[in-house]
Design an enzyme around this catalytic site. Structure first.
Site, PDB file in Angstrom:
ATOM      1  CG  ASN A 227      -2.250  -0.727   0.877  1.00 30.95           C
ATOM      2  OD1 ASN A 227      -2.378  -1.334  -0.188  1.00 30.95           O
ATOM      3  ND2 ASN A 227      -3.209  -0.674   1.775  1.00 30.95           N
ATOM      4  CG  PHE A 268      -2.073   2.552  -8.270  1.00 29.24           C
ATOM      5  CD1 PHE A 268      -3.010   1.639  -8.702  1.00 29.24           C
ATOM      6  CD2 PHE A 268      -2.254   3.143  -7.033  1.00 29.24           C
ATOM      7  CE1 PHE A 268      -4.105   1.314  -7.923  1.00 29.24           C
ATOM      8  CE2 PHE A 268      -3.341   2.838  -6.244  1.00 29.24           C
ATOM      9  CZ  PHE A 268      -4.272   1.911  -6.688  1.00 29.24           C
ATOM     10  N   GLY A 272      -4.172  13.426  -9.920  1.00 32.80           N
ATOM     11  CA  GLY A 272      -5.477  13.961  -9.553  1.00 32.80           C
ATOM     12  C   GLY A 272      -5.431  14.692  -8.237  1.00 32.80           C
ATOM     13  CB  CYS A 279      -6.623   1.130   2.343  1.00 30.59           C
ATOM     14  SG  CYS A 279      -8.136   0.195   2.619  1.00 30.59           S
ATOM     15  CE  LYS A 282      -6.986   1.547   7.944  1.00 28.01           C
ATOM     16  NZ  LYS A 282      -6.071   0.438   7.953  1.00 28.01           N
TER      17      LYS A 282
END
Ligand code: UGA
Length: 461
Positions: A227, A268, A272, A279, A282
């Site tokens: 992430n 990815f 923007g 997710c 944090k």
């Protein structure tokens, strides 16, 4: 297998419903009784495409049931998936108190051996603590507890498909028995032998997922590192977009060219208003804190976070540049969810944008296809429109905040006619600059060159 899922939020509900779809008998519990009542009435407490069909089918066929009594999860399941929230503390650390509470409950209620699987996103070494809690509070129960980490890589909006057609299944285990149990649970996915509800049985051929068996610490780290890397990629694309805008390049061409290198990859890289949701923001914070507490200065992640925070301020400045004075202006906001195909507004860029624009004294009119109820709870005074056209009527500017497909298909000629000033600021690069220009809009997007509108005098920055 009899499986219990504790926590019926986005992750728990998708996990429980999909495990039932694979043929297991699943009990989903949540201590929020209203959520369980909603599910028992055949409704979903969240919007997630395709999930309603999977829940409905498996409930009817008796493989999926719900309970507000988490103790039942501990007694009835051979495997127990912990899917409770790990929200951020004011320090940025993940709040693990729900995991601790659930672990104590399992330890004291269980009467037989259990495989306890952490699915919630947790910092590395949580599994070790989980095992200790289970052993200490469960002493004397006669039950033996195995702990495993099985991080989820579900994206809201495509979570059902992501669960059933994953690119990888990562399991962190400390013995072969746990590995075998998890392999059995996921066998239909690994062998791709199930009737796929998303594609009505006719799934496009896809390679079977990678089955990765690691230590528990590694599995936990894989999730946070994944992430955080995604967050880094987005912030990188956003910085390149800012530069492209200054240099007159087009970010879409640039990132397409960059992403053609298989070492980098094309995904990815959409610039923007920054990443939001429950997710990425944090997990990034928690990962930075985890590193700090272990003496590792992960400054590059802090920078990714700083860049992300700056996106909204930058967008407001662009709006000010076009509108000159913000105070008293009527502004339409299209999109409130943190991304398309969800009703989730947690840490959505829209929240910060609303706060900033309200502080500037603008009059807002907002619309989102799914998130209206949730935004009303958070901003009871916000003027909510019944559709995009109503939001746009009489507006001095229209902001595209979430990339809903239905916004692309709006009758933009009608909107042009209805706006007081036909100015569109596209924070998601959803629309074609050429098409908007042809309709006579003043149109600005992210990292793409502005096309002058007929008769426009170029105002220099
Ligand atoms: C994210 C990860 O993508 C999942 O793999 C992970 O399982 C999940 O978090 C989780 O930890 O549970 P999700 O939060 O549903 O999934 O949303 P993403 O699709 O990752 O998007 C996150 C944010 O980044 C959104 O605000 C989105 O608009 C933004 N984004 C995404 C961009 O700004 N640019 C992009 O190119 C991609």
């Amino acid at each position: 297998m009899r499986i219990s899922v504790i926590g019926a939020g986005y992750v728990g509900l998708v996990t429980g419903a999909c495990l039932a779809e694979l043929g297991h008998h699943v009990l989903c519990t949540d201590n929020d009784k209203s959520k369980i009542d909603t599910l028992d009435r055949g409704k979903l407490p969240i919007f997630e495409p395709g999930l309603d069909r999977v829940v409905e089918k498996n409930r009817k066929q008796g493989r999926l049931s719900f309970s507000a009594d988490p103790a039942r999860a501990a007694t009835e399941g051979e495997a127990i998936f912990i899917c409770v929230g790990t929200p951020p503390l004011p320090t940025g650390d993940a709040d693990l108190s729900s995991i601790d509470r659930v672990a104590q409950m399992i330890a004291t209620e269980a009467k037989s051996d259990k495989l306890v699987v952490e699915k919630s996103t947790v910092p590395a070494q949580t599994g070790q603590q989980l095992k200790r809690v289970l052993e200490i509070y469960g002493r004397g129960s006669g039950a033996r507890f195995r702990v495993a980490s099985n991080p989820e890589f579900l994206r809201e909006g495509t979570a059902v498909s992501d669960f059933l057609h994953p690119d990888r299944i990562v399991i962190g285990v400390s013995d072969e028995v746990a590995e075998k149990q998890l392999h059995e649970i996921y066998r239909p996915v690994l062998e791709q032998k199930f009737h796929c509800p998303v594609h009505d049985g006719a799934c496009p051929p896809s390679p079977p997922p990678a089955w990765l068996v690691t230590t528990i610490n590694s599995a936990e780290l894989i999730k946070h590192a994944s992430n955080s890397f995604l967050a880094l990629k987005i912030s990188y694309a956003n910085m390149v977009a800012d530069l492209a805008e200054k240099l007159g390049a087009n970010i879409e061409e640039v990132m397409h060219g960059v992403g053609l290198d298989p070492r980098i990859g094309a995904h990815f890289f959409r610039p923007g208003l920054g990443f939001g949701g429950f997710c990425l923001p944090k997990d990034l914070q928690a990962f930075v804190r985890l590193a700090e507490r272990n003496g590792v200065d992960f400054a590059m992640l802090r920078e990714a976070e700083r860049i992300n925070h700056q996106r909204i301020a930058g967008f407001v400045e662009k709006l000010r540049h076009s509108l000159w004075v913000l105070k008293g202006k009527q502004i339409a906001m299209l999109g409130l969810a943190f991304k398309a195909n969800t009703d989730d507004i947690r840490f959505a860029p829209s929240i910060e944008l609303i706060k900033r624009l309200q502080a500037e004294g603008v009059r807002l009119s907002a619309y989102d296809p799914q998130a209206m109820e949730k935004i009303r709870e958070q901003f009871p005074d916000l003027n909510c429109a019944t559709d995009a056209y109503e939001a746009a009527r009489g507006a001095d500017a229209l902001l595209i905040v979430t990339e809903w497909e239905e916004f692309r298909k709006l009758d933009w000629a009608r909107i042009h006619k209805d706006m007081a000033r036909p100015l569109v600021m596209d924070g998601r690069n959803l629309l074609s600059a050429e098409a908007m220009k042809a309709l006579g809009f003043e149109y600005h997007s992210i990292g793409r060159p502005d096309l002058p509108v007929r008769g426009e005098t170029k105002v220099l920055a």
